[in-house]
Design a protein around this motif. Structure first.
Motif, mmCIF file in Angstrom:
data_model
loop_
_atom_site.group_PDB
_atom_site.id
_atom_site.type_symbol
_atom_site.label_atom_id
_atom_site.label_comp_id
_atom_site.label_asym_id
_atom_site.label_seq_id
_atom_site.Cartn_x
_atom_site.Cartn_y
_atom_site.Cartn_z
ATOM 1 N N CYS A 21 -15.441 26.560 23.132
ATOM 2 C CA CYS A 21 -14.375 26.714 22.152
ATOM 3 C C CYS A 21 -14.710 25.986 20.854
ATOM 4 C CB CYS A 21 -13.047 26.196 22.700
ATOM 5 S SG CYS A 21 -12.468 27.115 24.134
ATOM 6 N N GLU A 22 -14.635 26.677 19.795
ATOM 7 C CA GLU A 22 -14.973 26.126 18.487
ATOM 8 C C GLU A 22 -14.019 24.996 18.122
ATOM 9 O OE1 GLU A 22 -15.859 27.774 13.972
ATOM 10 O OE2 GLU A 22 -14.514 28.869 15.307
ATOM 11 N N HIS B 86 1.618 24.889 36.033
ATOM 12 C CA HIS B 86 2.001 25.649 34.836
ATOM 13 C C HIS B 86 0.944 25.572 33.738
ATOM 14 C CE1 HIS B 86 6.065 26.426 36.384
ATOM 15 N NE2 HIS B 86 6.013 25.184 36.849
ATOM 16 N N ARG B 87 -0.287 25.268 34.130
ATOM 17 C CA ARG B 87 -1.401 25.252 33.182
ATOM 18 C C ARG B 87 -2.634 25.838 33.854
ATOM 19 N NH1 ARG B 87 -0.912 22.979 28.491
ATOM 20 N NH2 ARG B 87 0.967 21.756 28.025
ATOM 21 N N ILE B 88 -3.417 26.558 33.074
ATOM 22 C CA ILE B 88 -4.615 27.208 33.593
ATOM 23 C C ILE B 88 -5.830 26.598 32.900
ATOM 24 C CG2 ILE B 88 -5.845 29.393 33.849
ATOM 25 C CD1 ILE B 88 -3.154 30.813 33.760
ATOM 26 N N SER C 233 -1.169 26.917 28.769
ATOM 27 C CA SER C 233 0.134 26.854 29.431
ATOM 28 C C SER C 233 0.673 28.264 29.665
ATOM 29 C CB SER C 233 1.121 26.056 28.591
ATOM 30 O OG SER C 233 1.364 26.719 27.361
ATOM 31 N N ARG C 234 1.724 28.322 30.479
ATOM 32 C CA ARG C 234 2.304 29.632 30.777
ATOM 33 C C ARG C 234 2.810 30.320 29.510
ATOM 34 N NH1 ARG C 234 3.970 30.815 36.044
ATOM 35 N NH2 ARG C 234 2.472 29.922 37.515
ATOM 36 N N HIS C 235 3.459 29.561 28.644
ATOM 37 C CA HIS C 235 3.984 30.216 27.441
ATOM 38 C C HIS C 235 2.868 30.572 26.455
ATOM 39 C CE1 HIS C 235 3.886 26.094 25.660
ATOM 40 N NE2 HIS C 235 3.749 26.742 24.523
ATOM 41 N N GLU C 236 1.703 29.901 26.560
ATOM 42 C CA GLU C 236 0.568 30.280 25.702
ATOM 43 C C GLU C 236 -0.068 31.584 26.154
ATOM 44 O OE1 GLU C 236 -1.146 26.041 23.955
ATOM 45 O OE2 GLU C 236 -1.761 26.681 25.967
ATOM 46 N N LEU C 237 0.264 32.021 27.362
ATOM 47 C CA LEU C 237 -0.232 33.306 27.855
ATOM 48 C C LEU C 237 0.560 34.483 27.289
ATOM 49 C CD1 LEU C 237 -0.816 32.450 31.621
ATOM 50 C CD2 LEU C 237 -2.594 32.950 29.928
ATOM 51 N N ALA D 2 -16.646 36.912 26.797
ATOM 52 C CA ALA D 2 -15.320 37.450 26.466
ATOM 53 C C ALA D 2 -14.220 36.598 27.096
ATOM 54 C CB ALA D 2 -15.210 38.896 26.930
ATOM 55 N N ALA D 3 -14.458 36.139 28.333
ATOM 56 C CA ALA D 3 -13.471 35.301 29.021
ATOM 57 C C ALA D 3 -13.308 33.961 28.318
ATOM 58 C CB ALA D 3 -13.886 35.095 30.473
ATOM 59 N N VAL D 4 -14.428 33.364 27.905
ATOM 60 C CA VAL D 4 -14.368 32.078 27.199
ATOM 61 C C VAL D 4 -13.651 32.245 25.866
ATOM 62 C CG1 VAL D 4 -15.748 30.324 26.042
ATOM 63 C CG2 VAL D 4 -16.404 31.127 28.313
ATOM 64 N N TRP D 5 -13.995 33.313 25.141
ATOM 65 C CA TRP D 5 -13.353 33.549 23.835
ATOM 66 C C TRP D 5 -11.831 33.637 23.978
ATOM 67 C CZ3 TRP D 5 -11.013 38.521 23.247
ATOM 68 C CH2 TRP D 5 -10.265 38.643 22.073
ATOM 69 N N LYS D 6 -11.369 34.420 24.960
ATOM 70 C CA LYS D 6 -9.930 34.616 25.071
ATOM 71 C C LYS D 6 -9.228 33.343 25.536
ATOM 72 C CE LYS D 6 -6.425 36.911 24.216
ATOM 73 N NZ LYS D 6 -6.173 37.252 22.802
ATOM 74 N N TRP D 7 -9.840 32.615 26.441
ATOM 75 C CA TRP D 7 -9.230 31.367 26.908
ATOM 76 C C TRP D 7 -9.112 30.365 25.759
ATOM 77 C CZ3 TRP D 7 -10.793 26.229 27.405
ATOM 78 C CH2 TRP D 7 -9.997 25.425 28.221
#
Length: 316
Positions: free
Chosen positions: A306-307, A284-286, A253-257, A235-240
């Protein structure tokens, strides 16, 4: 004899008076019979005005009919006209922006060499509704998310309209006007990673049940249903991967969150400090490793699944 003559004259006088009186009475009782009112003849000027109005109306009807016929002829001409550009000796120019992907606050425009380049959006739509307002990470209320992204673009490109260097990383914190948020307690923050993991898996499962999850991630969800060790990791991989938008650069990035931060702010006041803590190096990136550590997952349980991400990386 004398008296007899006088008597005859008196009787004759009385008879004449009686006759005259009757005629007078008849004259007093007579009344003229009422006559029917006869309408005066119409004025010639009014008649002429009516005739002029009728002529104008007929002219207008004729003009309207001509316009309708002209429209029908134009429509028939468009339908019968050839659609092949070669019939008109026209050259089809390629869309130089068709393959260009610009970030938030930017749009693709052709430059002097007719090459598609990303530029700051020139003007944001005027928003008048309060629900369109957003609160930034600077705790400032903006008229719309477009206004925030536009300003960040100005700062990235050195535009003089940029307020300061700190606005290079301005982003939407949540929807609506800025308001006082309760502080996240130490106990709430300690329990938040677990709640976040459960929430991510439930969202992933719900999307799979509604057949709204891509086939690749449906397989990850099915694996998580049968393998408890993969439940939270998948689930964590899918959402990231879902948050890592175009172009895929193996970081969020922060705005992608924004898709997970903004909707939850009114329900989960710990979401903002939690996500801020995920960016360990404050760039500013995760990264995926930072994401795993933030959710208290073992690094060995996290794989970059990630596909299409590897294909995109190889194409760069």
């Amino acid at each position: 004899m004398k008296y007899a003559l006088v008597l005859i004259l008196v009787v004759a006088f009385l008879a004449l008076e009686t006759t005259a009186a009757k005629k007078k009475v008849r004259r007093l009782k007579w009344k003229p019979r009422p006559t029917e009112a006869v309408a005066p003849p119409e004025d010639d000027a009014n008649t002429n005005e009516v005739e002029d109005d009728n002529i104008k109306m007929m002219d207008q009807d004729e003009d309207f009919a001509k316009q309708q016929e002209l429209l029908r002829e134009n429509e028939r001409a468009r339908e019968e006209a050839p659609t092949d550009p070669e019939m008109f000796n026209m050259v089809q120019l390629p869309d130089v922006c068709a393959e260009v992907i610009c970030g938030a606050g930017r749009v693709c425009v052709p430059n002097a060499e007719n090459v598609g380049v990303c530029e700051c959006i020139s003007e944001c739509p005027v928003e008048t509704e309060a629900r369109r307002k957003v609160c930034s990470n600077h705790n400032e209320t903006w008229t719309s998310d477009c206004a925030i992204y536009q300003h960040r673009c100005w700062c990235d490109t050195g535009d003089l309209r940029c307020k300061s260097e700190t606005y290079k990383h301005v982003h939407v914190e949540y929807y609506g006007e800025c308001r006082d948020m309760p502080e996240c307690s130490e106990g709430e923050m300690a329990d938040f990673p677990r709640r976040m993991r459960d929430w991510l898996f439930n969202i992933m499962r719900d999307l799979a049940d509604r057949d709204e999850l891509p086939a690749y991630y449906r397989r990850l969800e099915a694996e998580a249903e049968t393998n408890m060790t993969k439940r939270w990791a998948n689930a964590a991989v899918w959402k990231w991967c879902d948050l890592d938008g175009q172009p895929h650069d193996r970081s969020v990035s922060r705005h992608e969150l924004f898709p997970i931060r903004a909707p939850l702010m009114s329900l989960e006041h710990c979401i903002a400090p939690f996500l801020n803590g995920c960016d360990e190096d404050s760039n500013h990136r995760i990264t995926l490793k930072e994401w795993a550590k933030c959710l208290e997952l073992a690094e060995e349980d996290i794989d970059e699944k990630c596909e299409g991400i590897d294909a995109d990386a190889d194409a760069v």
